[in-house]
Design an enzyme around this catalytic site. Structure first.
Site, PDB file in Angstrom:
ATOM      1  N   SER A  46       0.814  -1.206   0.000  1.00 46.03           N
ATOM      2  CA  SER A  46       0.000   0.000   0.000  1.00 46.03           C
ATOM      3  C   SER A  46       0.852   1.262   0.000  1.00 46.03           C
ATOM      4  O   SER A  46       1.481   1.600  -0.996  1.00 46.03           O
ATOM      5  CB  SER A  46      -0.965  -0.040   1.192  1.00 46.03           C
ATOM      6  N   ASP A  76       9.650   5.202 -10.582  1.00 49.17           N
ATOM      7  CA  ASP A  76       9.140   5.800 -11.815  1.00 49.17           C
ATOM      8  C   ASP A  76       9.866   7.083 -12.193  1.00 49.17           C
ATOM      9  O   ASP A  76       9.990   7.409 -13.383  1.00 49.17           O
ATOM     10  CB  ASP A  76       7.643   6.081 -11.680  1.00 49.17           C
ATOM     11  N   LYS A  84      -0.769  -4.203  -3.224  1.00 51.20           N
ATOM     12  CA  LYS A  84      -2.053  -3.634  -2.807  1.00 51.20           C
ATOM     13  C   LYS A  84      -2.190  -2.243  -3.420  1.00 51.20           C
ATOM     14  O   LYS A  84      -1.554  -1.292  -2.979  1.00 51.20           O
ATOM     15  CB  LYS A  84      -2.176  -3.550  -1.287  1.00 51.20           C
TER      16      LYS A  84
END
Length: 532
Positions: free
Chosen positions: A279, A290, A304
């Site tokens: 999460s 990224d 998650k």
């Protein structure tokens, strides 16, 4: 004159909900009025709610009124009580740690103390449960609780009167310099106080003039508040960088971007993750990966990528309902599949173990249909099931871990260590001048291992000489870490445990040479070997 009446007609799905409500209400009336035995309508309703949510996804859940406050405490960052963590071992209530600056520490309670009487009520050997302990020791700030403590085997009972207070729950477990240039911070959750705790820790690390690199340890961190995750990623990114976005059928796209207030926007960064990182941890790791801001080391994260929102029900209970998916800056969805049901979803760790994923990178099957590119260096990354690290570090493949794990699970390792600490605390404290002296010179007595083996025999734990020899150094390290925690604080437990840690060693190796670090961020590997 023509008068037009505008009739408000409910949408089809609203009509369906209303019809279902009437149908369920009719059923409950029939049960209450005609069922052969007495029925508990409230419990039937709770069971129905749980069953319905279980058909949606693995993270939409019902939380009863009694569970709501207990659930919120770790994320809110405080509760009111006496300030200890405890363990019930062999029907005895033991103090594991005292919260720094809390009422119990101020009153003189020590790790290893056995609480035998609470407010005049004997609690040793009575089958006491965790929830009963919490009810007895927690209470409003300013109220008192009277304890009787057994500290030494040959000593009498010690009496304490402790005034309850607001107790902080820390999300940061450890922060220290691993070497001259590299600092280390470990977070156990993302709570309301995480940003403040991290800021204090990183500022202290910056006091070292040679501090250049940071290792952020998110292994085993199951998540927490979305806001805290965004603020954590913000510490490392420049202004106006997309951190995460969310969207759902009933929720339009919401973007969350970084500010200009980051504490570590320069310098080399490594983030540690594993199958327990979920999460909020995945939001941070995904954003760092990224934006090619740092190197991710460890094993594929939990997966998650669903956002839950709490909705109160009429009796004070709550439904945490999944309302959106979250996506990393490149557009990756992190959520692993759950179309085969909740039970199969919960077997994911076992499936990873049996497939070999935890041992070799080649056994990790990522979804080639969900390939994305990082935003600066155009490296290939994948969605559809967790964050895949840039450097994979396997868990130990040896089956000989079983004996050590059973010692831990049966509480033998902890109980023998605590018995030793209770008997030798004063001697150890006087002999060593602080943690560095203790860490360098203290050696765990071999007799402790023999005692653990004896206790294992009593519990009929299977073993052979190979597994005992394999477990010996692990036991010595764990005992020393437990003693360091009790003597110097929680952070020192990790200082001992992190020595010879394979994942941290790999992180330090990649930080040694700037060229290797930068090369990893520039590479465009394709690690996909199939579909999840």
């Amino acid at each position: 004159m023509v008068i037009v009446f505008l009739l408000s007609v409910p949408p089809v799905h609203a009509q369906g909900v209303e019809t279902s409500m009437i149908k369920y209400g009719r059923l409950m009336q029939l049960i209450e009025n005609f069922y052969v035995d007495t029925a508990n309508i409230d419990k039937l309703t709770e069971s129905a709610v749980v069953e319905v949510l279980g058909k949606l996804d693995p993270h939409s859940v019902y939380i009863s009124k009694d569970e709501v406050e207990e659930m919120n405490e770790p994320l809110e960052g405080n509760f009111e009580g006496i300030g200890i963590s405890f363990n019930i071992l062999r029907d005895t209530l033991r103090v594991v740690t005292t919260i720094p600056g809390g009422p119990s520490e101020k009153a003189g309670l020590l790790p290893g103390d056995c609480i035998v009487v609470i407010d005049g009520k004997p609690v040793a050997g009575t089958g006491l449960k965790n929830n009963e302990v919490m009810k007895m020791l927690r209470g409003e700030k300013g109220t008192q609780v009277k304890l009787k403590i057994k500290r030494q085997k040959d000593a009498g009972l010690l009496s304490f009167t402790i005034v309850r207070d607001k107790i902080p729950i820390y999300s940061l477990d450890a922060s220290y310099m691993l070497n001259d240039e590299s600092g280390y911070i470990k977070l156990n959750r993302f709570s309301a106080t995480t940003t403040e705790e991290f800021s204090e820790a990183i500022k202290k690390l910056k006091e070292n003039p040679d501090f250049k690199n940071l290792i952020l340890d998110l292994r085993g961190n199951g998540g927490g508040y979305l806001k805290a995750a965004i603020e954590m990623a913000d510490q490392f990114l420049g202004p106006q960088h997309l951190v995460v976005y969310t969207k759902g059928v009933h929720e339009s796209r919401k973007e969350y971007k970084s500010s200009a207030l980051g504490e570590f926007e320069e310098g080399r960064l490594v983030v540690l993750i594993d199958e327990g990182s979920a999460s909020a941890s995945e939001i941070v790791a995904g954003a760092i990966q990224d934006w090619d801001r740092g190197i991710i080391v460890g094993r594929r994260s939990f997966g998650k990528g669903l956002v839950q929102q709490p909705f109160p029900l009429t009796d004070g209970s709550i439904v945490r309902l999944t309302t959106a998916h979250y996506y990393t800056p490149s557009g990756r969805g992190i959520q692993k599949p759950y179309d085969r049901g909740v039970d199969e979803y919960r077997k994911d760790y076992l499936n990873r173990f049996e497939s070999g994923e935890l041992f070799t990178r080649d056994s990790v099957h990522l979804d080639k249909r969900q390939s994305f590119e990082t935003l600066r260096n155009k490296r290939v990354v994948y969605g559809g099931g967790g964050v895949m690290p840039d450097i994979f570090v396997p868990i130990d493949t040896s089956s000989n871990y079983k004996f050590f794990n059973l010692l831990a699970r049966q509480n033998i390792l902890y109980s023998v260590s605590m018995d030793y600490m209770i008997s030798n605390r004063e001697e150890i404290s006087n002999k060593y001048k602080g943690f560095d002296d203790f860490n360098e010179n203290f050696e765990v007595p071999g007799l402790l291992i023999e005692k653990m083996i004896h206790e294992a025999d009593k519990e009929k734990i299977e073993k052979d000489q190979v597994s005992v020899d394999f477990a010996r150094p692990l036991i010595l390290k764990q005992v020393k870490a437990l003693l360091a925690r009790d003597l110097y604080g929680m952070g020192y437990y990790y200082r001992v445990q992190n020595q010879d840690d394979d994942v941290i060693r790999e992180a330090l190796n990649v930080l040694k040479e700037r060229s290797e670090y930068e090369q990893l961020l520039a590479e465009k590997p394709d690690h996909a070997t199939g579909n999840l």
